[in-house]
Design a protein around this motif. Structure first.
Motif, PDB file in Angstrom:
ATOM      1  N   THR A 118       0.688  -1.317  -0.017  1.00 35.01           N
ATOM      2  CA  THR A 118      -0.049   0.016   0.089  1.00 35.01           C
ATOM      3  C   THR A 118       0.947   1.379  -0.042  1.00 35.01           C
ATOM      4  O   THR A 118       0.195   2.459  -0.279  1.00 35.01           O
ATOM      5  CB  THR A 118      -0.828  -0.133   1.137  1.00 35.01           C
ATOM      6  OG1 THR A 118      -0.486   0.142   2.422  1.00 35.01           O
ATOM      7  CG2 THR A 118      -1.894  -0.983   1.307  1.00 35.01           C
ATOM      8  N   ASN A 119       2.080   0.999   0.342  1.00 32.01           N
ATOM      9  CA  ASN A 119       3.117   2.315   0.398  1.00 32.01           C
ATOM     10  C   ASN A 119       2.985   3.024   1.589  1.00 32.01           C
ATOM     11  O   ASN A 119       2.947   4.278   1.443  1.00 32.01           O
ATOM     12  CB  ASN A 119       3.190   3.096  -0.824  1.00 32.01           C
ATOM     13  CG  ASN A 119       4.588   3.621  -1.225  1.00 32.01           C
ATOM     14  OD1 ASN A 119       5.392   2.968  -1.147  1.00 32.01           O
ATOM     15  ND2 ASN A 119       4.579   4.752  -1.484  1.00 32.01           N
ATOM     16  N   LEU A 120       2.190   2.682   2.605  1.00 38.78           N
ATOM     17  CA  LEU A 120       1.771   3.288   3.664  1.00 38.78           C
ATOM     18  C   LEU A 120       2.453   2.860   4.988  1.00 38.78           C
ATOM     19  O   LEU A 120       2.724   1.672   4.988  1.00 38.78           O
ATOM     20  CB  LEU A 120       0.031   3.500   3.634  1.00 38.78           C
ATOM     21  CG  LEU A 120      -0.782   4.033   2.625  1.00 38.78           C
ATOM     22  CD1 LEU A 120      -2.305   3.879   2.652  1.00 38.78           C
ATOM     23  CD2 LEU A 120      -0.319   5.620   2.555  1.00 38.78           C
ATOM     24  N   CYS A 121       2.053   3.403   6.396  1.00 39.60           N
ATOM     25  CA  CYS A 121       2.584   2.944   7.356  1.00 39.60           C
ATOM     26  C   CYS A 121       1.703   2.195   8.122  1.00 39.60           C
ATOM     27  O   CYS A 121       0.266   2.593   8.103  1.00 39.60           O
ATOM     28  CB  CYS A 121       2.825   4.258   8.333  1.00 39.60           C
ATOM     29  SG  CYS A 121       3.487   3.758   9.916  1.00 39.60           S
ATOM     30  N   ASN A 122       1.868   1.056   8.602  1.00 40.91           N
ATOM     31  CA  ASN A 122       0.840   0.196   9.211  1.00 40.91           C
ATOM     32  C   ASN A 122       0.443   0.789  10.571  1.00 40.91           C
ATOM     33  O   ASN A 122      -0.646   0.343  11.191  1.00 40.91           O
ATOM     34  CB  ASN A 122       1.360  -1.095   9.658  1.00 40.91           C
ATOM     35  CG  ASN A 122       1.319  -2.091   8.187  1.00 40.91           C
ATOM     36  OD1 ASN A 122       0.536  -1.937   7.413  1.00 40.91           O
ATOM     37  ND2 ASN A 122       2.255  -2.872   8.178  1.00 40.91           N
ATOM     38  N   ILE A 123       1.241   1.660  11.130  1.00 40.52           N
ATOM     39  CA  ILE A 123       0.984   2.318  12.584  1.00 40.52           C
ATOM     40  C   ILE A 123       0.831   3.798  12.496  1.00 40.52           C
ATOM     41  O   ILE A 123       1.121   4.299  13.479  1.00 40.52           O
ATOM     42  CB  ILE A 123       1.987   1.799  13.698  1.00 40.52           C
ATOM     43  CG1 ILE A 123       3.296   2.386  13.252  1.00 40.52           C
ATOM     44  CG2 ILE A 123       1.952   0.122  13.655  1.00 40.52           C
ATOM     45  CD1 ILE A 123       4.365   2.249  14.506  1.00 40.52           C
ATOM     46  N   TYR A 124       0.463   4.277  11.273  1.00 42.25           N
ATOM     47  CA  TYR A 124       0.432   5.824  11.026  1.00 42.25           C
ATOM     48  C   TYR A 124       0.085   6.533  12.267  1.00 42.25           C
ATOM     49  O   TYR A 124       0.528   7.580  12.761  1.00 42.25           O
ATOM     50  CB  TYR A 124      -0.028   6.212   9.882  1.00 42.25           C
ATOM     51  CG  TYR A 124      -0.214   7.368   9.522  1.00 42.25           C
ATOM     52  CD1 TYR A 124       1.003   8.022   8.839  1.00 42.25           C
ATOM     53  CD2 TYR A 124      -1.092   8.609   9.809  1.00 42.25           C
ATOM     54  CE1 TYR A 124       1.251   9.394   8.696  1.00 42.25           C
ATOM     55  CE2 TYR A 124      -0.920   9.766   9.635  1.00 42.25           C
ATOM     56  CZ  TYR A 124       0.339  10.183   8.929  1.00 42.25           C
ATOM     57  OH  TYR A 124       0.429  11.506   8.567  1.00 42.25           O
ATOM     58  N   THR A 158      -0.061   6.046  15.534  1.00 45.47           N
ATOM     59  CA  THR A 158       0.909   5.671  16.527  1.00 45.47           C
ATOM     60  C   THR A 158       2.159   5.644  16.285  1.00 45.47           C
ATOM     61  O   THR A 158       3.109   5.249  17.153  1.00 45.47           O
ATOM     62  CB  THR A 158       0.417   4.517  17.522  1.00 45.47           C
ATOM     63  OG1 THR A 158       0.499   3.382  16.592  1.00 45.47           O
ATOM     64  CG2 THR A 158      -1.175   4.712  18.028  1.00 45.47           C
ATOM     65  N   ARG A 159       2.612   6.199  15.101  1.00 44.80           N
ATOM     66  CA  ARG A 159       4.203   6.218  14.856  1.00 44.80           C
ATOM     67  C   ARG A 159       5.087   6.956  15.641  1.00 44.80           C
ATOM     68  O   ARG A 159       4.539   7.788  16.260  1.00 44.80           O
ATOM     69  CB  ARG A 159       4.206   6.681  13.204  1.00 44.80           C
ATOM     70  CG  ARG A 159       4.019   8.164  13.251  1.00 44.80           C
ATOM     71  CD  ARG A 159       3.869   8.484  11.466  1.00 44.80           C
ATOM     72  NE  ARG A 159       3.535   9.910  11.252  1.00 44.80           N
ATOM     73  CZ  ARG A 159       2.588  10.613  11.356  1.00 44.80           C
ATOM     74  NH1 ARG A 159       1.345  10.105  11.929  1.00 44.80           N
ATOM     75  NH2 ARG A 159       2.286  11.878  11.319  1.00 44.80           N
ATOM     76  N   PRO A 160       6.120   6.441  15.877  1.00 48.35           N
ATOM     77  CA  PRO A 160       7.120   7.046  16.572  1.00 48.35           C
ATOM     78  C   PRO A 160       7.270   8.838  16.227  1.00 48.35           C
ATOM     79  O   PRO A 160       7.251   9.079  15.101  1.00 48.35           O
ATOM     80  CB  PRO A 160       8.586   6.548  16.416  1.00 48.35           C
ATOM     81  CG  PRO A 160       8.148   5.244  15.537  1.00 48.35           C
ATOM     82  CD  PRO A 160       7.140   5.513  14.781  1.00 48.35           C
ATOM     83  N   LEU A 161       7.802   9.557  17.139  1.00 46.85           N
ATOM     84  CA  LEU A 161       8.045  10.930  16.897  1.00 46.85           C
ATOM     85  C   LEU A 161       8.957  11.018  15.717  1.00 46.85           C
ATOM     86  O   LEU A 161       8.755  12.169  15.270  1.00 46.85           O
ATOM     87  CB  LEU A 161       8.524  11.418  18.248  1.00 46.85           C
ATOM     88  CG  LEU A 161       8.612  12.912  18.282  1.00 46.85           C
ATOM     89  CD1 LEU A 161       7.305  13.755  18.241  1.00 46.85           C
ATOM     90  CD2 LEU A 161       9.360  13.566  19.553  1.00 46.85           C
ATOM     91  N   VAL A 162       9.728  10.499  15.537  1.00 54.42           N
ATOM     92  CA  VAL A 162      10.806  10.751  14.581  1.00 54.42           C
ATOM     93  C   VAL A 162      10.166  10.651  13.149  1.00 54.42           C
ATOM     94  O   VAL A 162      10.732  11.389  12.402  1.00 54.42           O
ATOM     95  CB  VAL A 162      12.297   9.790  14.583  1.00 54.42           C
ATOM     96  CG1 VAL A 162      11.631   8.500  14.315  1.00 54.42           C
ATOM     97  CG2 VAL A 162      13.296  10.262  13.612  1.00 54.42           C
ATOM     98  N   CYS A 163       9.015   9.981  13.059  1.00 54.19           N
ATOM     99  CA  CYS A 163       8.305   9.970  11.955  1.00 54.19           C
ATOM    100  C   CYS A 163       7.282  11.161  11.894  1.00 54.19           C
ATOM    101  O   CYS A 163       6.539  11.101  10.684  1.00 54.19           O
ATOM    102  CB  CYS A 163       7.748   8.719  11.880  1.00 54.19           C
ATOM    103  SG  CYS A 163       8.811   7.309  11.794  1.00 54.19           S
TER     104      CYS A 163
END
Length: 87
Positions: free
Chosen positions: A44-50, A52-57
């Motif tokens: 999907t070219n997407l983040c699975n945890i968008y 709750t992603r880490p701060l750096v992201c």
């Protein structure tokens, strides 16, 4: 209103940063062993945890927390877009 709210980071969701987490000391912990973030969904070219992603992201929040006293927002965007182009 701060500059970040006025002009959001122009991410086009290309996934280049997620495919190259091994290149930065700040994101190496996300490497699944091949340089790709273990939360990145290649189909999907997407983040699975968008959400709750880490701060750096979280580009704007990371900037506000660690870099707003070092760079103007527009300069930070320019630096990061140059890095995106190199990836």
């Amino acid at each position: 209103m701060n500059a970040v709210k006025n002009k959001p980071f122009p991410c086009n969701a290309c996934g280049k940063c997620c495919r190259n987490v091994h290149l930065s000391e700040q994101t190496k912990f996300l490497d699944r062993g091949d340089g790709i973030c273990h939360h990145f969904n290649e189909s999907t070219n997407l983040c699975n945890i968008y959400e709750t992603r880490p701060l750096v992201c979280r580009v704007e929040q990371y900037y506000q927390t660690y870099l707003s006293d070092k760079y103007k927002w527009d300069d930070f965007i320019k630096i990061n877009l140059e890095i995106c182009e190199k990836l």
